[in-house]
Scaffold this motif. Sequence first.
Motif, PDB file in Angstrom:
ATOM      1  N   LEU A  15      35.107  43.084  45.033  1.00 43.57           N
ATOM      2  CA  LEU A  15      35.273  42.163  44.028  1.00 43.57           C
ATOM      3  C   LEU A  15      36.548  41.368  44.673  1.00 43.57           C
ATOM      4  CD1 LEU A  15      35.048  44.979  41.344  1.00 43.57           C
ATOM      5  CD2 LEU A  15      33.606  42.834  41.233  1.00 43.57           C
ATOM      6  N   MET A  16      37.511  42.176  45.096  1.00 49.62           N
ATOM      7  CA  MET A  16      38.154  40.700  45.171  1.00 49.62           C
ATOM      8  C   MET A  16      37.843  39.905  46.335  1.00 49.62           C
ATOM      9  SD  MET A  16      41.939  42.432  47.607  1.00 49.62           S
ATOM     10  CE  MET A  16      40.703  44.092  48.039  1.00 49.62           C
ATOM     11  N   ALA A  17      36.262  39.410  47.366  1.00 52.01           N
ATOM     12  CA  ALA A  17      36.190  38.523  47.774  1.00 52.01           C
ATOM     13  C   ALA A  17      35.178  37.572  46.834  1.00 52.01           C
ATOM     14  CB  ALA A  17      35.126  39.025  48.656  1.00 52.01           C
ATOM     15  N   GLU A  18      35.432  37.928  45.496  1.00 51.81           N
ATOM     16  CA  GLU A  18      34.497  36.975  45.113  1.00 51.81           C
ATOM     17  C   GLU A  18      35.814  36.624  43.625  1.00 51.81           C
ATOM     18  OE1 GLU A  18      31.842  36.945  43.899  1.00 51.81           O
ATOM     19  OE2 GLU A  18      31.181  38.029  45.539  1.00 51.81           O
ATOM     20  N   GLY A  19      37.181  36.688  44.346  1.00 51.08           N
ATOM     21  CA  GLY A  19      38.538  36.091  43.153  1.00 51.08           C
ATOM     22  C   GLY A  19      38.684  36.771  42.420  1.00 51.08           C
ATOM     23  N   ALA A  20      38.508  38.600  42.271  1.00 51.11           N
ATOM     24  CA  ALA A  20      38.633  38.674  41.044  1.00 51.11           C
ATOM     25  C   ALA A  20      39.927  39.571  40.872  1.00 51.11           C
ATOM     26  CB  ALA A  20      37.664  40.326  40.661  1.00 51.11           C
ATOM     27  N   SER A  21      40.444  39.364  39.888  1.00 52.25           N
ATOM     28  CA  SER A  21      42.901  39.701  39.902  1.00 52.25           C
ATOM     29  C   SER A  21      42.177  40.946  39.639  1.00 52.25           C
ATOM     30  CB  SER A  21      42.964  38.648  38.709  1.00 52.25           C
ATOM     31  OG  SER A  21      42.525  39.637  37.655  1.00 52.25           O
ATOM     32  N   ASN A  22      43.631  41.882  39.510  1.00 59.67           N
ATOM     33  CA  ASN A  22      43.287  43.244  39.594  1.00 59.67           C
ATOM     34  C   ASN A  22      43.127  43.812  38.527  1.00 59.67           C
ATOM     35  OD1 ASN A  22      44.076  44.233  42.074  1.00 59.67           O
ATOM     36  ND2 ASN A  22      46.171  44.154  41.624  1.00 59.67           N
ATOM     37  N   HIS A  70      46.742  50.608  37.855  1.00 58.89           N
ATOM     38  CA  HIS A  70      47.408  51.343  38.615  1.00 58.89           C
ATOM     39  C   HIS A  70      46.248  51.516  40.042  1.00 58.89           C
ATOM     40  CE1 HIS A  70      50.572  50.994  35.837  1.00 58.89           C
ATOM     41  NE2 HIS A  70      51.118  51.494  36.821  1.00 58.89           N
ATOM     42  N   THR A  71      45.250  52.097  39.721  1.00 68.36           N
ATOM     43  CA  THR A  71      44.499  52.287  40.835  1.00 68.36           C
ATOM     44  C   THR A  71      43.977  51.820  41.706  1.00 68.36           C
ATOM     45  OG1 THR A  71      43.485  53.924  39.328  1.00 68.36           O
ATOM     46  CG2 THR A  71      42.638  54.457  40.558  1.00 68.36           C
ATOM     47  N   VAL A  72      43.368  50.399  40.290  1.00 67.75           N
ATOM     48  CA  VAL A  72      43.212  49.090  41.580  1.00 67.75           C
ATOM     49  C   VAL A  72      44.429  48.859  42.749  1.00 67.75           C
ATOM     50  CG1 VAL A  72      42.609  46.954  41.277  1.00 67.75           C
ATOM     51  CG2 VAL A  72      41.369  48.013  40.320  1.00 67.75           C
ATOM     52  N   LYS A  73      45.722  49.372  42.020  1.00 65.87           N
ATOM     53  CA  LYS A  73      46.484  48.779  43.337  1.00 65.87           C
ATOM     54  C   LYS A  73      46.583  49.470  43.967  1.00 65.87           C
ATOM     55  CE  LYS A  73      50.025  46.087  39.978  1.00 65.87           C
ATOM     56  NZ  LYS A  73      51.107  46.214  39.300  1.00 65.87           N
TER      57      LYS A  73
END
Lengths: 123, 123
Positions: A71-78, A90-93
């Motif tokens: 999802l990060m590679a898709e440019g998604a924010s936390n 928090h878990t994403v972080k």
Amino acid sequence: MSEDNAPEIVLSLEIDDPALADRLATLLGSVAGLRLAAPGETATASVVARDPRVMPEDIALTQRELDVLALMAEGASNKMIARQLNISVHTVKFHVGSLLDKLDATGRTDAVAHAARRGVIEL
Amino acid sequence: MSEDNAPEIVLSLEIDDPALADRLATLLGSVAGLRLAAPGETATASVVARDPRVMPEDIALTQRELDVLALMAEGASNKMIARQLNISVHTVKFHVGSLLDKLDATGRTDAVAHAARRGVIEL
DNA sequence: GGGAGGACTGGCCAACCGGCCAGTTTCGCC
DNA sequence: GGCGAAACTGGCCGGTTGGCCAGTCCTCCC
């Protein structure tokens, strides 16, 4: 099948190893219906053999980390990732932090770049 | 040069166009000293021809934008980029903004991913 | 039963990011 | 001479990011 409905296939070589490049050039150069691209010419296909440098140890990422990474590679924010995966920001972080560690990256952009370079993810 | 110091070159095909893949398989399959990889086998080199999909209009990026983009792909922060290029952080942000526009990205990570996908930069 | 590792959550906070406004200079081109 | 494009700089501000602390549940394994 006449000869003209099947134009020559033009191959460009992208081989890091000079010796291998040479052998391939020789082998492929003598195949009918196929030729090597002139410098700068647009090729039909490329023959690629990249330096197998620092690829041996495939980084051990957990499933969750791979989810987040994708999802990060898709440019998604936390926040977006949290919603997608149904977990808290928090878990994403937390997972992003592990990712930065494991991928030896300084930030999410760097992490995605490193992961792509090592073939962990496909852009 | 005996035959054994030059082991067979194993080629894997990564061709999006089935017809082209077929022709190449036929042509290359009959070349001595060279063979096609079995499924899953590690190949010496790959023959690549990707779908020339949305690549026609190469995004018009200025030289400066390319500079910034390259550093972004290295995971550099705006501050670091500013130092590298000897410009102010504000100017970096300005270029990053243009990059996000032109690459249709939502953030720097997305921008790098898009650029890599379109071959604008090499990871 | 007692680790160890993974997934998950919370608060706090400094730093960074991106978007908005505004402006200057330099260059090539009509 | 004027006009647009590119590069450059500034202030301001809300949202995001990443690092730190802490904790709770699991499950697998010795």
